[in-house]
Write an enzyme that holds these catalytic residues in place. Sequence first.
Site, PDB file in Angstrom:
ATOM      1  N   ARG A   1      23.676  37.355  42.302  1.00 11.05           N
ATOM      2  CA  ARG A   1      23.207  37.540  40.895  1.00 11.05           C
ATOM      3  C   ARG A   1      24.899  37.870  40.020  1.00 11.05           C
ATOM      4  O   ARG A   1      24.444  37.397  38.255  1.00 11.05           O
ATOM      5  CB  ARG A   1      21.836  38.107  40.821  1.00 11.05           C
ATOM      6  CG  ARG A   1      21.231  37.666  39.574  1.00 11.05           C
ATOM      7  CD  ARG A   1      21.237  36.687  38.709  1.00 11.05           C
ATOM      8  NE  ARG A   1      21.160  35.429  39.637  1.00 11.05           N
ATOM      9  CZ  ARG A   1      21.783  33.812  39.153  1.00 11.05           C
ATOM     10  NH1 ARG A   1      22.116  33.571  38.127  1.00 11.05           N
ATOM     11  NH2 ARG A   1      21.241  33.001  40.216  1.00 11.05           N
TER      12      ARG A   1
ATOM     13  N   LYS B   1      30.793  42.552   2.104  1.00 17.72           N
ATOM     14  CA  LYS B   1      30.130  41.498   2.563  1.00 17.72           C
ATOM     15  C   LYS B   1      29.026  41.377   1.030  1.00 17.72           C
ATOM     16  O   LYS B   1      29.010  42.958  -0.015  1.00 17.72           O
ATOM     17  CB  LYS B   1      28.603  41.008   3.395  1.00 17.72           C
ATOM     18  CG  LYS B   1      29.937  40.989   4.535  1.00 17.72           C
ATOM     19  CD  LYS B   1      29.364  40.446   6.563  1.00 17.72           C
ATOM     20  CE  LYS B   1      28.564  39.641   5.968  1.00 17.72           C
ATOM     21  NZ  LYS B   1      28.505  38.917   7.173  1.00 17.72           N
TER      22      LYS B   1
ATOM     23  N   LYS C   1      29.147  38.517  16.333  1.00 15.37           N
ATOM     24  CA  LYS C   1      27.875  38.122  16.893  1.00 15.37           C
ATOM     25  C   LYS C   1      27.137  38.323  18.749  1.00 15.37           C
ATOM     26  O   LYS C   1      27.295  36.642  19.129  1.00 15.37           O
ATOM     27  CB  LYS C   1      27.096  36.749  16.830  1.00 15.37           C
ATOM     28  CG  LYS C   1      27.149  36.719  14.842  1.00 15.37           C
ATOM     29  CD  LYS C   1      26.616  35.621  14.067  1.00 15.37           C
ATOM     30  CE  LYS C   1      26.000  35.808  12.763  1.00 15.37           C
ATOM     31  NZ  LYS C   1      25.932  34.487  12.197  1.00 15.37           N
TER      32      LYS C   1
ATOM     33  N   ASP D   1      31.994  31.819   1.474  1.00 14.31           N
ATOM     34  CA  ASP D   1      29.950  32.185   3.152  1.00 14.31           C
ATOM     35  C   ASP D   1      29.434  30.688   2.482  1.00 14.31           C
ATOM     36  O   ASP D   1      29.327  30.561   1.677  1.00 14.31           O
ATOM     37  CB  ASP D   1      29.452  33.152   2.969  1.00 14.31           C
ATOM     38  CG  ASP D   1      28.639  33.198   3.054  1.00 14.31           C
ATOM     39  OD1 ASP D   1      28.313  32.598   5.000  1.00 14.31           O
ATOM     40  OD2 ASP D   1      27.072  33.840   2.921  1.00 14.31           O
TER      41      ASP D   1
ATOM     42  N   GLU E   1      33.817  39.109   1.248  1.00 17.07           N
ATOM     43  CA  GLU E   1      33.077  38.053   1.680  1.00 17.07           C
ATOM     44  C   GLU E   1      32.770  37.165   0.193  1.00 17.07           C
ATOM     45  O   GLU E   1      32.034  38.080  -0.570  1.00 17.07           O
ATOM     46  CB  GLU E   1      32.087  38.352   2.519  1.00 17.07           C
ATOM     47  CG  GLU E   1      30.899  36.538   2.801  1.00 17.07           C
ATOM     48  CD  GLU E   1      29.111  36.509   3.103  1.00 17.07           C
ATOM     49  OE1 GLU E   1      29.317  36.994   4.486  1.00 17.07           O
ATOM     50  OE2 GLU E   1      28.369  37.863   2.861  1.00 17.07           O
TER      51      GLU E   1
END
Length: 290
Positions: free
Chosen positions: A110, A177, A145, A227, A206
Site C-alpha cells: 500500500r 500578497k 498548495k 491575481d 501580488e
Amino acid sequence: MIDRDGVHILANMEPDADTVKRNVATALAEDVGSGDVSADLIDAQTHARARIVTREPGVFCGRAWAEETCRQVDPAIRLDWRVDDGAQIEADDVLVDLDGPARGLLTAERTVLNFLQLLSATATRTRRFVDAVVGTGAVILDTRKTLPGLRVAQKYAVRIGGGQNHRMGLFDALLLKENHLAATGGVAAAVSEARHRHPGMPVEVEVEDQRQLADAIAAGVDRILLDNFSIDDLHAAVAATEERVALEASGGITLDNIAAVAGTGVDYISVGALTKGVAPLDLSMRFAAD
C-alpha cells in the site's frame, strides 16, 4: 538554486535522498505501526513474485519512494523496473516486477502504491498543463498548495511532468500578497522593507488591479503576480510592463482557459491544481503464480 525571479532551476533532477527516507519512514510508521498483523499470517520463509500494473495512461513518477519503501520494509525485496520517472505509460503496462519475502511484499504494497499513484498523478496533470501552452513561451509553475509533508515529493513530480517549481516555502523567496500589503502600508512600503530585511532575495508582489500593477512596477520588483486578472486585463498588464518585469498569472487557471492565458504574453502561470486534489493514477499490485 533559484533564479532572480524566484523560480527553482534544478540541474539535477534526482529527488533528495534524505527527504525520500523521511517520507517513507513517516508513511510506514502510520501504516505498519507495531506490526502487520495480516502479513504475519504468512510463513516467514514464503517467497513471492509480484508486479505493479497501470490501468490508465499517464506519466510515471515515484520510483525512488517505491525503492526506499521496499528497502525499509525488507532489504531482500528486489525490484526490476520496466519504466523510469518521466516515462509515458499506457493502460495495462507493467511498471515493475518485485521479488522477495511474501510478508515484506504485502507490508510494502500500500505504501508503494500510495507514493506511485500520487506522484504519477501529479506528473501526469502537470504534463497536460505544459502541453496546453506549447509554443507560447509561458512557463508552468506549481504553488505551495501541496499535501502536508510531501512538498518536496510533489514538487519533484511537477518537474518530472515538465513544469518548474515556484518557491519551495516561505523561506526562499518573498511573495508579498494582499494581507502583507495591508499590514505594511501598501506596495512601496512592503517592497522597501523587504529589500531592507532580505537584501538579494527575489521579491514578488501580488496585485489585483492596474493601479497596484503600476505601483509594483515603480517599486522595481523582480516579478509581479497578476491575481485573477481577466484575459483583457492580462493583455493590458503585458503592454504596461513592456517586458521590464516578469509577469505571473494565477487564480482560476484550468485546462480550459490556460491556452488563452498563455496567449496574453505572460511569462509564468502558476497552477495550484497541479498538486492540490489530484486524482491518484489507477495502479495495482498483483502476486504472480509460481
